[in-house]
Scaffold this active site. Structure first.
Site, PDB file in Angstrom:
ATOM      1  N   HIS A  23     110.044 -63.326  17.399  1.00 55.51           N
ATOM      2  CA  HIS A  23     110.675 -62.038  17.721  1.00 55.51           C
ATOM      3  C   HIS A  23     109.638 -60.912  17.689  1.00 55.51           C
ATOM      4  O   HIS A  23     109.545 -60.101  18.616  1.00 55.51           O
ATOM      5  CB  HIS A  23     111.766 -61.718  16.700  1.00 55.51           C
ATOM      6  CG  HIS A  23     113.034 -62.479  16.869  1.00 55.51           C
ATOM      7  ND1 HIS A  23     113.705 -62.586  18.068  1.00 55.51           N
ATOM      8  CD2 HIS A  23     113.795 -63.163  15.962  1.00 55.51           C
ATOM      9  CE1 HIS A  23     114.811 -63.301  17.899  1.00 55.51           C
ATOM     10  NE2 HIS A  23     114.881 -63.671  16.638  1.00 55.51           N
ATOM     11  N   HIS A  31     110.304 -68.394  13.579  1.00 58.54           N
ATOM     12  CA  HIS A  31     111.399 -67.774  14.329  1.00 58.54           C
ATOM     13  C   HIS A  31     111.236 -66.253  14.348  1.00 58.54           C
ATOM     14  O   HIS A  31     111.290 -65.609  15.413  1.00 58.54           O
ATOM     15  CB  HIS A  31     112.726 -68.171  13.676  1.00 58.54           C
ATOM     16  CG  HIS A  31     113.941 -67.529  14.277  1.00 58.54           C
ATOM     17  ND1 HIS A  31     114.885 -68.237  14.971  1.00 58.54           N
ATOM     18  CD2 HIS A  31     114.375 -66.234  14.268  1.00 58.54           C
ATOM     19  CE1 HIS A  31     115.840 -67.418  15.380  1.00 58.54           C
ATOM     20  NE2 HIS A  31     115.560 -66.204  14.955  1.00 58.54           N
ATOM     21  N   GLU A  32     111.025 -65.678  13.166  1.00 62.17           N
ATOM     22  CA  GLU A  32     110.900 -64.223  13.087  1.00 62.17           C
ATOM     23  C   GLU A  32     109.579 -63.742  13.685  1.00 62.17           C
ATOM     24  O   GLU A  32     109.511 -62.658  14.279  1.00 62.17           O
ATOM     25  CB  GLU A  32     111.031 -63.768  11.633  1.00 62.17           C
ATOM     26  CG  GLU A  32     112.335 -64.171  10.955  1.00 62.17           C
ATOM     27  CD  GLU A  32     113.572 -63.741  11.727  1.00 62.17           C
ATOM     28  OE1 GLU A  32     113.488 -62.769  12.522  1.00 62.17           O
ATOM     29  OE2 GLU A  32     114.621 -64.383  11.558  1.00 62.17           O
TER      30      GLU A  32
END
Length: 264
Positions: A62, A58-59
């Site tokens: 980003h 997820h990170e």
């Protein structure tokens, strides 16, 4: 404008992340084969490590999107290595989400990477950076539920099936919570570039409390019911039945005796 990390090592996959993936693989195998004398222990370790892997991805989504949008600083910060120890706040980003999974079986979104928004031009790019994380949770949910919606569950051991069902629940709750247009969450980050400067200035002081506000609302029975009805609807589309999610959570919390309904 360059979109490359400053050094080759900035994008090298961290041994810490590889270790977490290895734990997920080994405990997934133990869950599948019934190697553990206590199936719940294998399920607990498998789901927890797979959940941490999804947080890292997820990170990374980003950071990687930010890199290609102009923020070359993410490489030097270590965000491209998938190492959770490099995140802005390891407690909020990893430990707290795992604690929430153990306590209530809900996927807690965690704010982990700092993006230098001043390096990025264009509202669409800002929105895409914010959307990249929860879209990773959506993709993760689709992948781990593939045996369900493909009708390929024949031969899948019950414990592994239940673990996948619970893991899917975590991904769907994380995606929905993250996409809420609440300051501090990714959903607000998607729409923020399109708001006026005055609105953004007025909302900014509330961003650190957005997640707390959401969880306070979830304590309201009517709101909680609507939220989990939505989660249930998404999981049913993915062909994951309630019994699979319930038994996954039941096995995950192996230290509790909740009866024999989910015996494997």
């Amino acid at each position: 404008m360059t979109t490359a990390a400053t050094r080759p090592g900035d994008r090298r996959v961290s041994p810490v992340f590889l270790g977490i993936v290895a734990v997920a693989a080994v405990t997934g195998w133990a869950t599948w084969t019934g190697f553990s004398d206590v199936p719940g222990v294998a399920v607990f370790l498998f789901v927890t490590s797979a959940w941490i892997v999804s947080l890292c991805l997820h990170e990374y989504a980003h950071a990687r999107t930010a890199l290609h949008s102009g923020d070359v600083s993410v490489g030097a910060k270590g965000y491209l290595t998938l190492n959770p120890m490099k995140y802005t706040h390891a407690l909020l980003s990893i430990v707290l989400p795992v604690v929430f999974v153990i306590m209530g079986g809900i996927g807690l979104p965690g704010g982990a990477v700092f993006i230098d928004r001043g390096r990025i031009r264009g509202r669409w790019r800002h929105s895409l950076i914010s959307a990249a994380g929860p879209l990773t949770n959506v993709l993760f949910a689709v992948v781990c539920t593939a045996p369900f919606w493909l009708g390929a569950l024949d031969g899948v051991p019950p414990a592994f099936r239940y673990a996948l069902g619970f893991l899917a629940l975590l991904q769907v709750t994380a995606a929905i919570l993250n996409l809420l247009p609440v300051p501090g969450l990714d959903g607000y980050g998607v729409i923020e570039p399109w708001l006026s400067r005055d609105v953004r200035r007025q909302v900014e002081p509330f961003a650190p409390f957005g997640l707390l506000f959401v969880f306070a609302l979830l304590w309201v029975p009517s709101v909680n019911g609507v939220f989990f009805d939505g989660v249930d609807a998404v999981l049913r589309v993915l062909c994951v039945e309630e019994i699979d999610r319930y038994c996954g959570f039941d096995l995950f919390r192996f230290w509790q005796d909740t009866g024999d309904i989910c015996t494997v």
